[in-house]
Design an enzyme around this catalytic site. Sequence first.
Site, PDB file in Angstrom:
ATOM      1  N   ASP A  67      -1.420 -14.086 -11.910  1.00  0.00           N
ATOM      2  CA  ASP A  67      -0.029 -13.743 -11.642  1.00  0.00           C
ATOM      3  C   ASP A  67       0.890 -14.954 -11.671  1.00  0.00           C
ATOM      4  O   ASP A  67       0.433 -16.104 -11.657  1.00  0.00           O
ATOM      5  CB  ASP A  67       0.098 -13.012 -10.290  1.00  0.00           C
ATOM      6  CG  ASP A  67      -0.856 -13.578  -9.234  1.00  0.00           C
ATOM      7  OD1 ASP A  67      -1.184 -14.770  -9.316  1.00  0.00           O
ATOM      8  OD2 ASP A  67      -1.258 -12.821  -8.343  1.00  0.00           O
ATOM      9  N   ASN A 137      -3.666  -7.215   2.844  1.00  0.00           N
ATOM     10  CA  ASN A 137      -3.487  -5.775   2.633  1.00  0.00           C
ATOM     11  C   ASN A 137      -4.392  -5.239   1.518  1.00  0.00           C
ATOM     12  O   ASN A 137      -4.205  -4.128   1.044  1.00  0.00           O
ATOM     13  CB  ASN A 137      -2.012  -5.470   2.325  1.00  0.00           C
ATOM     14  CG  ASN A 137      -1.524  -6.202   1.077  1.00  0.00           C
ATOM     15  OD1 ASN A 137      -2.323  -6.808   0.356  1.00  0.00           O
ATOM     16  ND2 ASN A 137      -0.229  -6.132   0.801  1.00  0.00           N
ATOM     17  N   HIS A 139      -4.654  -6.508  -1.519  1.00  0.00           N
ATOM     18  CA  HIS A 139      -4.179  -6.690  -2.901  1.00  0.00           C
ATOM     19  C   HIS A 139      -5.083  -7.648  -3.678  1.00  0.00           C
ATOM     20  O   HIS A 139      -5.707  -8.538  -3.107  1.00  0.00           O
ATOM     21  CB  HIS A 139      -2.704  -7.102  -2.965  1.00  0.00           C
ATOM     22  CG  HIS A 139      -2.382  -8.520  -2.590  1.00  0.00           C
ATOM     23  ND1 HIS A 139      -1.167  -8.882  -2.066  1.00  0.00           N
ATOM     24  CD2 HIS A 139      -3.101  -9.678  -2.653  1.00  0.00           C
ATOM     25  CE1 HIS A 139      -1.157 -10.193  -1.848  1.00  0.00           C
ATOM     26  NE2 HIS A 139      -2.315 -10.693  -2.193  1.00  0.00           N
ATOM     27  N   GLU A 144      -0.216  -4.578  -5.266  1.00  0.00           N
ATOM     28  CA  GLU A 144      -0.045  -4.229  -3.859  1.00  0.00           C
ATOM     29  C   GLU A 144      -0.558  -2.804  -3.611  1.00  0.00           C
ATOM     30  O   GLU A 144      -0.727  -2.027  -4.565  1.00  0.00           O
ATOM     31  CB  GLU A 144       1.443  -4.325  -3.497  1.00  0.00           C
ATOM     32  CG  GLU A 144       2.050  -5.718  -3.695  1.00  0.00           C
ATOM     33  CD  GLU A 144       1.650  -6.731  -2.618  1.00  0.00           C
ATOM     34  OE1 GLU A 144       0.536  -6.641  -2.071  1.00  0.00           O
ATOM     35  OE2 GLU A 144       2.469  -7.628  -2.330  1.00  0.00           O
TER      36      GLU A 144
HETATM   37  C1  F6R Z   1      -2.714 -15.290  -6.163  1.00  0.00           C
HETATM   38  C2  F6R Z   1      -3.390 -13.998  -5.998  1.00  0.00           C
HETATM   39  C3  F6R Z   1      -3.431 -13.365  -4.647  1.00  0.00           C
HETATM   40  C4  F6R Z   1      -4.220 -14.205  -3.643  1.00  0.00           C
HETATM   41  C5  F6R Z   1      -4.262 -13.510  -2.294  1.00  0.00           C
HETATM   42  C6  F6R Z   1      -4.969 -14.334  -1.254  1.00  0.00           C
HETATM   43  O1  F6R Z   1      -2.804 -15.719  -7.502  1.00  0.00           O
HETATM   44  O2  F6R Z   1      -3.848 -13.461  -6.951  1.00  0.00           O
HETATM   45  O3  F6R Z   1      -4.015 -12.098  -4.767  1.00  0.00           O
HETATM   46  O4  F6R Z   1      -5.526 -14.396  -4.103  1.00  0.00           O
HETATM   47  O5  F6R Z   1      -2.957 -13.259  -1.868  1.00  0.00           O
HETATM   48  O6  F6R Z   1      -4.240 -15.488  -1.020  1.00  0.00           O
HETATM   49  P1  F6R Z   1      -4.762 -16.602   0.004  1.00  0.00           P
HETATM   50  O7  F6R Z   1      -5.981 -17.156  -0.594  1.00  0.00           O
HETATM   51  O8  F6R Z   1      -3.623 -17.595   0.063  1.00  0.00           O
HETATM   52  O9  F6R Z   1      -4.999 -15.905   1.288  1.00  0.00           O
END
Ligand code: F6R
Length: 265
Positions: A67, A137, A139, A144
């Site tokens: 992303d 959550n 994702h 989401e």
């Molecule tokens: C970011 C991504 C998100 C993160 C997720 C966990 O490129 O794809 O899905 O992997 O939000 O983020 P952290 O590791 O910061 O808790």
Amino acid sequence: MEVIILKNAEIVATTAAGLVSELLRVQADAVLGLATGSTQLALYRSLVEKHQGSALSFKQVSTFNLDEYLGVAADNPQSYRSYMNREFFDRIDIDKRNTFLPCCGEGENPRLVGPRYEQKIREAGGIDLQLMGIGHNGHIGFNEPSSSLSSRTRVKTLTKQTLKDNSRMFTKDEFQPKLAITMGIATIMDARRILLLATGESKAEAVQKTVEGPISAMCPASVLQMHERVTVLLDEDAAAGLSNRDYYDWTYLQNEALKDRFSDK
Ligand code: F6R
């Protein structure tokens, strides 16, 4: 789904790095799917160390990130492109021309970015190994809760929870984007192998729903139950909510060392 519970976050990262280097040993030109976020930082550190300390090379590797924020220029320190350069690409021998994020250039129609990104992934031969984290959550990427399980790369609106979770990365004066372009869930599911990393107790509920809950768009990561080759690497805290823990540990003990896990190309 293979669930491996390890002692702490550091071991999760080094184990994941070991699996990546094992893959590159047998497939030097592998296509990697990458993620940003806090969880991945230790993994990138460990891969950089392996690159510096051994012959691990990324020269022939191509990468596709999950992303990128919309409305943040690539050279903005808050962009995921900047994160990737800073934490990983600038520290290894990868050819940056082979590193891709779903970026939307200035004046470009963001809706055209997704189909173009999908095309690029197809041209590269598809993703061999997708590395990822998980949101509180559930994702994956920025898919989401309530995202279509058949979705493709597209613009998504971030939830208030995700904005709150990620606000720690922004100072008060900085613009925090509410939109992102993310690989879709079907795009992620096309990857030949998937490695999900989760650490810390704040991820325990999302991990439990992902591994043991019903498959539901309300926990997008739960769709991984439908993928043939997913490995979930957890530390003790992230695994705290799992009820089938004995079995995961038992299975892990029965398996031989992780070595060669990715070498059956
Ligand atoms: C970011 C991504 C998100 C993160 C997720 C966990 O490129 O794809 O899905 O992997 O939000 O983020 P952290 O590791 O910061 O808790």
